[in-house]
Write a protein that holds these residues in place. Sequence first.
Motif, mmCIF file in Angstrom:
data_model
loop_
_atom_site.group_PDB
_atom_site.id
_atom_site.type_symbol
_atom_site.label_atom_id
_atom_site.label_comp_id
_atom_site.label_asym_id
_atom_site.label_seq_id
_atom_site.Cartn_x
_atom_site.Cartn_y
_atom_site.Cartn_z
ATOM 1 N N THR A 142 5.642 62.095 14.705
ATOM 2 C CA THR A 142 6.545 61.517 15.710
ATOM 3 C C THR A 142 7.920 62.150 15.617
ATOM 4 N N ILE A 143 8.408 62.351 14.399
ATOM 5 C CA ILE A 143 9.706 63.018 14.217
ATOM 6 C C ILE A 143 9.659 64.418 14.829
ATOM 7 N N ALA A 144 8.560 65.142 14.622
ATOM 8 C CA ALA A 144 8.429 66.495 15.165
ATOM 9 C C ALA A 144 8.431 66.487 16.688
ATOM 10 N N VAL A 145 7.748 65.516 17.287
ATOM 11 C CA VAL A 145 7.703 65.440 18.753
ATOM 12 C C VAL A 145 9.079 65.081 19.309
ATOM 13 N N VAL A 146 9.760 64.131 18.681
ATOM 14 C CA VAL A 146 11.119 63.766 19.120
ATOM 15 C C VAL A 146 12.065 64.949 18.930
ATOM 16 N N ASP A 147 11.889 65.684 17.838
ATOM 17 C CA ASP A 147 12.670 66.889 17.580
ATOM 18 C C ASP A 147 12.505 67.883 18.730
ATOM 19 N N GLU A 148 11.271 68.111 19.159
ATOM 20 C CA GLU A 148 11.030 69.032 20.272
ATOM 21 C C GLU A 148 11.581 68.481 21.588
ATOM 22 N N PHE A 149 11.473 67.171 21.778
ATOM 23 C CA PHE A 149 12.046 66.556 22.977
ATOM 24 C C PHE A 149 13.552 66.846 23.037
ATOM 25 N N CYS A 150 14.239 66.669 21.914
ATOM 26 C CA CYS A 150 15.687 66.922 21.861
ATOM 27 C C CYS A 150 16.002 68.388 22.125
ATOM 28 N N ARG A 151 15.193 69.292 21.575
ATOM 29 C CA ARG A 151 15.404 70.730 21.812
ATOM 30 C C ARG A 151 15.282 71.054 23.299
ATOM 31 N N VAL A 152 14.241 70.545 23.934
ATOM 32 C CA VAL A 152 14.021 70.835 25.352
ATOM 33 C C VAL A 152 15.100 70.158 26.197
ATOM 34 N N ALA A 153 15.540 68.959 25.805
ATOM 35 C CA ALA A 153 16.564 68.225 26.563
ATOM 36 C C ALA A 153 17.891 68.976 26.608
ATOM 37 N N VAL A 154 18.208 69.719 25.552
ATOM 38 C CA VAL A 154 19.466 70.478 25.548
ATOM 39 C C VAL A 154 19.290 71.891 26.105
ATOM 40 N N GLY A 155 18.088 72.199 26.607
ATOM 41 C CA GLY A 155 17.871 73.470 27.278
ATOM 42 C C GLY A 155 17.255 74.565 26.427
ATOM 43 N N LEU A 156 16.852 74.253 25.207
ATOM 44 C CA LEU A 156 16.224 75.254 24.353
ATOM 45 C C LEU A 156 14.731 75.345 24.636
ATOM 46 N N LEU A 157 14.167 76.477 24.289
ATOM 47 C CA LEU A 157 12.735 76.674 24.415
ATOM 48 C C LEU A 157 12.048 75.930 23.280
ATOM 49 N N PRO A 158 10.955 75.225 23.545
ATOM 50 C CA PRO A 158 10.274 74.515 22.458
ATOM 51 C C PRO A 158 9.846 75.472 21.341
#
Length: 177
Positions: A142-158
């Motif tokens: 879950t931490i990893a998925v939320v981590d990726e969500f945050c990355r994509v939300a700020v415009g970074l590539l997953p």
Amino acid sequence: MRKSLDTLYLVAAWAGALCVLAICGLMLTQAILRLFGTLIRGADDITAWACAAAAMLPLAATFKRGELVRMGIFIDMFGDKTARWIELLALGVCSAFGLYLSYWLVDLAWTSWEFGDRGQGLLPIPIWIPQAPVAVGAIVLTIAVVDEFCRVAVGLLPTYVQEVRGRHAAGDYSGEV
């Protein structure tokens, strides 16, 4: 923070690998002991619990490396802006499911600890002990998925997209087989 998260994912993956190694060692020991007419009491229980831990603990590292099934084929059909929103939606839904799963797995282990539940097989150990690594694996995923969500939300590539593209650039298409 990035280094701490990556270390968490790696430690969980290694813990899962150790579970697989323990299963291997236990099965080999059982095979050798059978030759001498003896067995390890509760080996089947230990193997089953280690299998559950081995399945859950490495999921976060596997997800981050882009080695889990995902919606890439569908998402790649859209332009970058639309694909980003679809990726955010998918990661948001997965985050919600991960939180739900983590909550209930932790609750299950906690309840087992409170009531003093014991295994029903040949090895009556407190059942929260084998339930805990499964809950930890769900939390780390879950931490990893939320981590990726945050990355994509700020415009970074997953990260998982970067990993797959890196493997393709090196000529490694083994994940697509």
